[in-house]
Design an enzyme around this catalytic site. Structure first.
Site, PDB file in Angstrom:
ATOM      1  N   ARG A 101      10.114  -9.868   1.841  1.00 18.93           N
ATOM      2  CA  ARG A 101       9.526  -9.047   0.767  1.00 18.93           C
ATOM      3  C   ARG A 101       9.077 -10.026  -0.301  1.00 18.93           C
ATOM      4  O   ARG A 101       9.913 -10.702  -0.913  1.00 18.93           O
ATOM      5  CB  ARG A 101      10.564  -8.053   0.225  1.00 18.93           C
ATOM      6  CG  ARG A 101      10.109  -7.356  -1.042  1.00 18.93           C
ATOM      7  CD  ARG A 101      10.957  -6.167  -1.424  1.00 18.93           C
ATOM      8  NE  ARG A 101      10.692  -5.027  -0.559  1.00 18.93           N
ATOM      9  CZ  ARG A 101      10.880  -3.752  -0.899  1.00 18.93           C
ATOM     10  NH1 ARG A 101      11.349  -3.447  -2.102  1.00 18.93           N
ATOM     11  NH2 ARG A 101      10.621  -2.771  -0.068  1.00 18.93           N
ATOM     12  N   HIS A 128       2.562  -2.444   3.048  1.00 19.80           N
ATOM     13  CA  HIS A 128       3.959  -2.083   3.305  1.00 19.80           C
ATOM     14  C   HIS A 128       4.003  -1.394   4.680  1.00 19.80           C
ATOM     15  O   HIS A 128       4.204  -0.182   4.777  1.00 19.80           O
ATOM     16  CB  HIS A 128       4.423  -1.144   2.188  1.00 19.80           C
ATOM     17  CG  HIS A 128       5.913  -0.992   2.074  1.00 19.80           C
ATOM     18  ND1 HIS A 128       6.814  -1.669   2.870  1.00 19.80           N
ATOM     19  CD2 HIS A 128       6.666  -0.214   1.229  1.00 19.80           C
ATOM     20  CE1 HIS A 128       8.052  -1.326   2.522  1.00 19.80           C
ATOM     21  NE2 HIS A 128       7.986  -0.452   1.531  1.00 19.80           N
ATOM     22  N   GLN A 131       6.979   0.938   5.834  1.00 20.12           N
ATOM     23  CA  GLN A 131       6.973   2.239   5.177  1.00 20.12           C
ATOM     24  C   GLN A 131       6.034   3.193   5.925  1.00 20.12           C
ATOM     25  O   GLN A 131       6.393   4.346   6.204  1.00 20.12           O
ATOM     26  CB  GLN A 131       6.503   2.079   3.721  1.00 20.12           C
ATOM     27  CG  GLN A 131       6.442   3.372   2.944  1.00 20.12           C
ATOM     28  CD  GLN A 131       7.825   3.954   2.676  1.00 20.12           C
ATOM     29  OE1 GLN A 131       8.701   3.267   2.172  1.00 20.12           O
ATOM     30  NE2 GLN A 131       8.033   5.216   3.030  1.00 20.12           N
ATOM     31  N   ASP A 221       3.157   7.845  -4.988  1.00 17.24           N
ATOM     32  CA  ASP A 221       3.971   6.644  -5.225  1.00 17.24           C
ATOM     33  C   ASP A 221       3.865   6.352  -6.721  1.00 17.24           C
ATOM     34  O   ASP A 221       3.017   6.937  -7.422  1.00 17.24           O
ATOM     35  CB  ASP A 221       3.406   5.488  -4.370  1.00 17.24           C
ATOM     36  CG  ASP A 221       4.173   4.171  -4.523  1.00 17.24           C
ATOM     37  OD1 ASP A 221       5.329   4.197  -5.013  1.00 17.24           O
ATOM     38  OD2 ASP A 221       3.622   3.114  -4.143  1.00 17.24           O
ATOM     39  N   CYS A 261       7.346   7.443  -1.058  1.00 22.28           N
ATOM     40  CA  CYS A 261       8.079   6.324  -0.439  1.00 22.28           C
ATOM     41  C   CYS A 261       9.385   6.031  -1.161  1.00 22.28           C
ATOM     42  O   CYS A 261      10.275   5.412  -0.575  1.00 22.28           O
ATOM     43  CB  CYS A 261       7.193   5.082  -0.406  1.00 22.28           C
ATOM     44  SG  CYS A 261       6.586   4.606  -2.036  1.00 22.28           S
ATOM     45  N   ARG A 289      13.147   5.388   7.516  1.00 20.75           N
ATOM     46  CA  ARG A 289      12.912   3.944   7.439  1.00 20.75           C
ATOM     47  C   ARG A 289      13.779   3.237   8.484  1.00 20.75           C
ATOM     48  O   ARG A 289      13.329   2.332   9.178  1.00 20.75           O
ATOM     49  CB  ARG A 289      13.252   3.423   6.029  1.00 20.75           C
ATOM     50  CG  ARG A 289      12.315   3.903   4.933  1.00 20.75           C
ATOM     51  CD  ARG A 289      10.902   3.383   5.119  1.00 20.75           C
ATOM     52  NE  ARG A 289      10.864   1.935   5.242  1.00 20.75           N
ATOM     53  CZ  ARG A 289      10.918   1.067   4.206  1.00 20.75           C
ATOM     54  NH1 ARG A 289      10.933   1.532   2.974  1.00 20.75           N
ATOM     55  NH2 ARG A 289      10.897  -0.240   4.409  1.00 20.75           N
TER      56      ARG A 289
END
Ligand code: CP
Ligand code: NVA
Length: 310
Positions: A101, A128, A131, A221, A261, A289
């Site tokens: 990340r 991402h 996700q 988001d 998310c 996830r």
């Protein structure tokens, strides 16, 4: 070597295999079965930004598969104590894959360039992908299929919406981004999607009411992503009319599902009333996830098992 820096690294067939593996392992877990498909395998998590879902879901997913994980924070000195080449080649001697990340997408690309170990993107400023895998799993569970569904993202043209635009193009789903002017998807990213998937159905509009009127899923988001904190006041003003609230939901079909998310800034991009409503799948979406990433890890590290079992 197979990496997952973005969903451009896999084919549509690969994507179907990963999703099928994820659903298979999820069903088995629900029956109390945790096949040790990655026994004694080890992954590293190399994170430059905070995380709850990504970190914990990779760690628990790996444990359920009979493997283990190592969380590597600042103290390993990535980019500080030694050359990127030495760092990556040494890491590749110890672990089977790394999930990273990073603040800048280029840092993740740099890790992968040595082909010393598979690199999975656990969020960068650009995209991402993990996700998006979980999000499609959630849509499949809600509707039985993702086919012909319309995903409307209300908010920023950021890492999350960009990955959704791409995964929708791969799966022939319609994708609409409803956002204020100048917060659209990264144009280079959008061009790349159209080059890879000429049939992609992607629209961008500032007319949020019209966008949600044909939505099967409404996704939002945060308005200010990690690393953009200095812009938060400007963004709050720019996105003021793009809140997912009861009034907006009244413009959408009653079957539309609500996705986020997480983490959410409740009261900004989404109201409590909507995120906690029966139309919202955000908690099971977060749970997915882990299932999606188990599918990805097994697909990446034990493909033979996928061929024989899924
Ligand atoms: N959605 C997501 O990636 O959450 P975390 O930042 O908590 O990992
Ligand atoms: N767009 C958000 C997603 C967090 C999971 C961010 O990058 O901060």
């Amino acid at each position: 070597m197979q990496h997952l820096l973005s969903l451009f690294d896999i084919t549509v067939n690969n994507l179907h295999e990963i999703l099928a593996t994820a659903s298979h392992l999820k069903r088995r877990l629900q029956m109390g079965d945790r096949p040790p498909v990655l026994e004694r395998r080890v992954i590293a998590l190399l994170f430059e930004k905070p995380s709850l879902r990504t970190r914990v879901s990779f760690e628990t997913g790996m444990a359920q598969l009979g493997g283990s994980s190592l969380f590597l924070g600042e103290e390993v000195g990535w980019g500080k104590r030694e050359s990127p080449s030495d760092f990556t080649h040494v890491l590749g001697q110890f672990v089977d894959a790394v999930v990273c990340r990073t603040k800048k997408h280029e840092r993740a690309t740099q890790l992968a360039q040595f082909n010393a170990l598979p690199v999975i993107n656990g969020l960068t400023d650009l995209c991402h992908p993990c996700q998006a895998l979980a999000d499609i799993l959630t849509i499949q569970e809600a509707f039985g299929t993702e086919k012909d569904k319309h995903l409307v993202f209300v908010g920023d043209g950021n890492n999350v919406s960009g990955s959704l635009a791409l995964i929708c193009a791969m799966l022939k789903m319609k994708f609409t981004l409803a956002c204020p002017a100048s917060y659209e998807l990264n144009p280079e990213w959008l061009n790349q999607i159209h080059q890879h998937y000429p049939q992609a159905m992607i629209e961008q509009t500032s007319n949020v009411d019209a966008a949600v009127s044909t939505a099967d899923a409404i996704y939002t988001d945060v308005w200010t992503s990690m690393g953009q904190e200095e812009e938060s006041a400007i963004r709050r003003r720019a996105f003021a009319n793009f809140q997912v609230n009861r009034q907006l939901m009244s413009k959408a079909p009653s079957h539309a599902r609500v996705l986020h998310c997480l983490p959410a800034v409740r009261g900004e991009e989404i109201t409590d009333e909507v995120i906690d409503s029966p139309q919202s799948d955000v908690i099971s979406q977060a749970g997915n996830r882990m299932h999606a990433q188990k599918g990805l890890l097994v697909w990446l590290l034990n493909h033979q098992w996928v061929k024989e079992n899924v």
